[in-house]
Design an enzyme around this catalytic site. Structure first.
Site, short mmCIF file in Angstrom:
data_model
loop_
_atom_site.label_atom_id
_atom_site.label_comp_id
_atom_site.label_asym_id
_atom_site.label_seq_id
_atom_site.Cartn_x
_atom_site.Cartn_y
_atom_site.Cartn_z
N TYR A 149 63.32 22.11 13.73
CA TYR A 149 61.86 21.98 13.94
C TYR A 149 61.65 20.68 14.68
O TYR A 149 61.56 19.61 14.08
CB TYR A 149 61.13 22.00 12.59
CG TYR A 149 59.64 21.77 12.69
CD1 TYR A 149 58.88 22.34 13.70
CD2 TYR A 149 58.98 20.97 11.75
CE1 TYR A 149 57.52 22.13 13.79
CE2 TYR A 149 57.61 20.76 11.82
CZ TYR A 149 56.89 21.33 12.83
OH TYR A 149 55.53 21.12 12.92
N ASP A 187 61.45 26.08 16.28
CA ASP A 187 60.27 25.62 17.01
C ASP A 187 60.65 24.35 17.77
O ASP A 187 60.80 23.28 17.17
CB ASP A 187 59.13 25.35 16.01
CG ASP A 187 57.86 24.86 16.68
OD1 ASP A 187 57.86 24.72 17.92
OD2 ASP A 187 56.87 24.62 15.97
N HIS A 201 52.10 30.80 14.34
CA HIS A 201 53.24 31.23 15.16
C HIS A 201 53.60 32.67 14.79
O HIS A 201 53.17 33.18 13.76
CB HIS A 201 54.46 30.34 14.90
CG HIS A 201 54.30 28.92 15.35
ND1 HIS A 201 55.04 28.36 16.37
CD2 HIS A 201 53.49 27.93 14.90
CE1 HIS A 201 54.69 27.09 16.52
NE2 HIS A 201 53.75 26.81 15.64
#
Length: 573
Positions: free
Chosen positions: A147, A188, A302
């Site tokens: 992330y 991500d 998302h």
């Protein structure tokens, strides 16, 4: 082999059992980002899911922030796992060093304090797996769940941290590839790669953004197979990873994975693609089957991304020490706080209730006050007449009740009659009290002395009610006439006073003003509050209520805008 990645935006917000969600993906490995849980916030429903083994990384800086987790099916159990990019947390635990992934490259050249800072926000979990190719050969695959930090335009320190994090990710990936392992980097990345991957690439610095330049160097061109082979054979070690989605769909437009919830942009698919599954070129050429975006999955800002590979996981015999099921609180070795609040045994509850009941009965009997016959009452009328009870003002009959609550006698009671008389042009109120009332008419358990204050208040209320009713020319239900002033102006004054009072209440409770209409669609605007730091922080404004979309899309939000308060502008197009 099926792998899914998803920024879940808070794992505790999942509706229903977590296992139901994981099973719905029908995947071997599910990597989640932005879990927003710390070690103290983990519960058994999240950490130990039947059929899966979980590996967490959580923030050490603040609660409810960042965090990633990798869920592996038992059929894809890893041979090694560790938290972080640098290996700092593994080096802190002797047991973790035995089954950590290792292979750090030049990351270990940095001081220990800097490595701790790199992994302090809980942004990486690395798992190592064995797999078998279609031709029967076996290999090692490392899955890096990341992330990446978001680069805040107003904070230079966060920009530097993101760039450093990305560079260390590349160093670790290249070190693993150099040892002959295959690598998948997914999660991500907080960066859109090409203009085709975002709804708005009009900024002057889009192509020159430092993290976008880094991503260009980390990835191969994925437009054609020829370009991939050329990049892979080049001397530049950075050109070793490809974007699996663009490899399968090189020209697909509006394939976004993230949308703004504040503007409702998902409704019109006005977003960007910042979630990826990247893998090394050699593994993609031999095993990549397909890759898709799953925009129909709701629950976050998302959506998930999925990739399938023609290979088969070979599960390890035992889960690595990082697995959540080995945490002391989930193995029964450490007593949890919830064990101190278990339900008491049935017999203990009954005994406790019995004791409490006897105590309450004793207190009730000792505190009950019984009026003595002939006892003098306080606050008597000055005329020596017996003061009437509060029950005198109600037209019902009182049943004499014994201490045990059974009716023993019944008697009628005469009540005071309220009359009005004209005295020098004003209205005076007087009582006519019947002598038939006796204190023995009350139940024996009523304490007359305790009723005086309530009785006085109710008497005053009755007088005021009678006087008010006389002005409206009404009559009492008992047949006593309540005569008020006969002059018409007084009645008009009462009426106008009531209307004025009603108007004042309406002005207080009228609610907010009606929202203005937007110029683009003629629809009511919505009220918003500015949260951005600056002189307009916490100011309210009106804007078009439709979701954000392309500027050429007439069904999307128009540019109508208006500040509330001083200096507010008119609605603009």
């Amino acid at each position: 082999m099926k792998i899914v990645t998803w920024n879940i935006n808070g794992i505790r917000t999942v509706r229903g059992p977590l296992k139901t969600l994981l099973d719905s993906f029908d995947a071997d490995i599910i990597c989640l980002q932005e879990t927003k849980v710390t070690r103290e916030m983990l519960d058994e429903g999240i950490a130990v899911v039947d059929g899966y083994n979980a590996y967490f990384s959580y923030s050490r800086k603040k609660s409810g922030y960042s965090g990633v987790v990798t869920y592996c099916r038992d059929s894809a159990r890893p041979v090694a796992a560790e938290e972080g990019l640098s290996g700092h947390w593994s080096s802190m635990k002797a047991a973790s060093t035995l089954d950590s992934v290792g292979v750090y490259g030049r990351i270990t050249d940095y001081p220990s304090k800097e490595l701790q800072e790199l992994d302090a926000e809980g942004r990486t979990v690395v798992t190592e797996h064995r797999f078998r190719r279609p031709d029967g050969t076996e290999g090692t695959l490392c899955v890096i769940n990341v992330y990446c930090p978001r680069a805040d335009k107003e904070r230079e320190d966060r920009k530097a941290y993101k760039l450093w994090f990305c560079e260390m990710l590349q160093v670790r990936t290249e070190a693993m590839l150099a040892q002959g392992r295959h690598v998948i980097v997914l999660g991500d990345l907080n960066t859109s790669h090409r203009p085709i991957d975002t709804c708005d690439s009009s900024g002057d610095d889009y192509a020159t953004s430092p993290t976008r330049v880094w991503l260009d160097g980390f990835l191969c061109e994925s437009s054609t197979a020829t370009d991939i082979q050329l990049d892979y054979q080049s001397a530049d070690p950075g050109h070793r990873m490809i974007d699996t989605f663009r490899q399968c769909h090189p020209g697909r437009e509006k394939a976004y994975t993230c949308w703004s919830t504040a503007t409702g942009a998902r409704t019109l698919n006005y977003g960007c693609r910042i979630d990826y599954i990247l893998c090394d070129v050699q593994f993609a050429n031999s095993c990549l089957a397909q890759s898709e975006i799953l925009p129909e999955t709701a629950g976050s800002d998302h959506c998930p991304v999925m990739s399938e590979f023609d290979a088969l996981f070979l599960p390890a015999v035992k889960c690595p020490s990082l697995c959540a099921k080995w945490m002391p609180e989930f193995t029964g070795k450490q007593q949890k706080l919830s064990t101190f609040f278990q339900k008491a045994a049935k017999q203990e509850v009954e005994d406790d209730q019995s004791v409490r009941g006897r105590l309450r009965l004793t207190d009730t009997i000792s505190s009950t006050k019984i009026a003595k016959p002939g006892a003098k009452r306080k606050n008597d009328f000055t005329t020596g007449q017996v003061q009437r009870s509060v029950l005198d003002f109600y037209g019902s009959k009182v049943r004499k009740m014994g201490v045990e609550g059974s009716p023993t006698s019944q008697s009628s009671i005469s009540f005071p009659v309220v009359r009005t008389e004209s005295v020098t042009g004003s209205s005076a109120v007087s009582f006519e009290v019947s002598e038939e009332f006796e204190s023995s008419s009350l139940p024996d358990f009523v304490d007359i002395a305790e009723m005086d204050e309530e009785e006085d208040l109710l008497a005053e209320f009755a007088i005021e009610t009678a006087a008010s009713s006389s002005y409206n020319g009404s009559s009492s239900s008992s047949g006593s006439s309540l005569q008020g002033p006969s002059s018409q102006p007084d009645s008009q004054w009462v009426k106008s006073s009531s209307q004025e009072s009603a108007a004042q209440w309406r002005s207080l409770l009228r609610g907010p003003d009606a929202a203005p209409l937007c110029n683009g669609h003629g629809e009511p605007c919505i009220l918003k509050t500015c949260r951005k730091a600056g002189p307009n922080r916490n100011r309210q404004f009106y804007m078009c209520s439709r979701p954000e979309g392309e500027k050429t899309d007439k069904s999307a939000r128009c540019a109508s805008f208006k500040w509330i308060g001083k200096g507010g502008s008119v609605l603009r197009k």
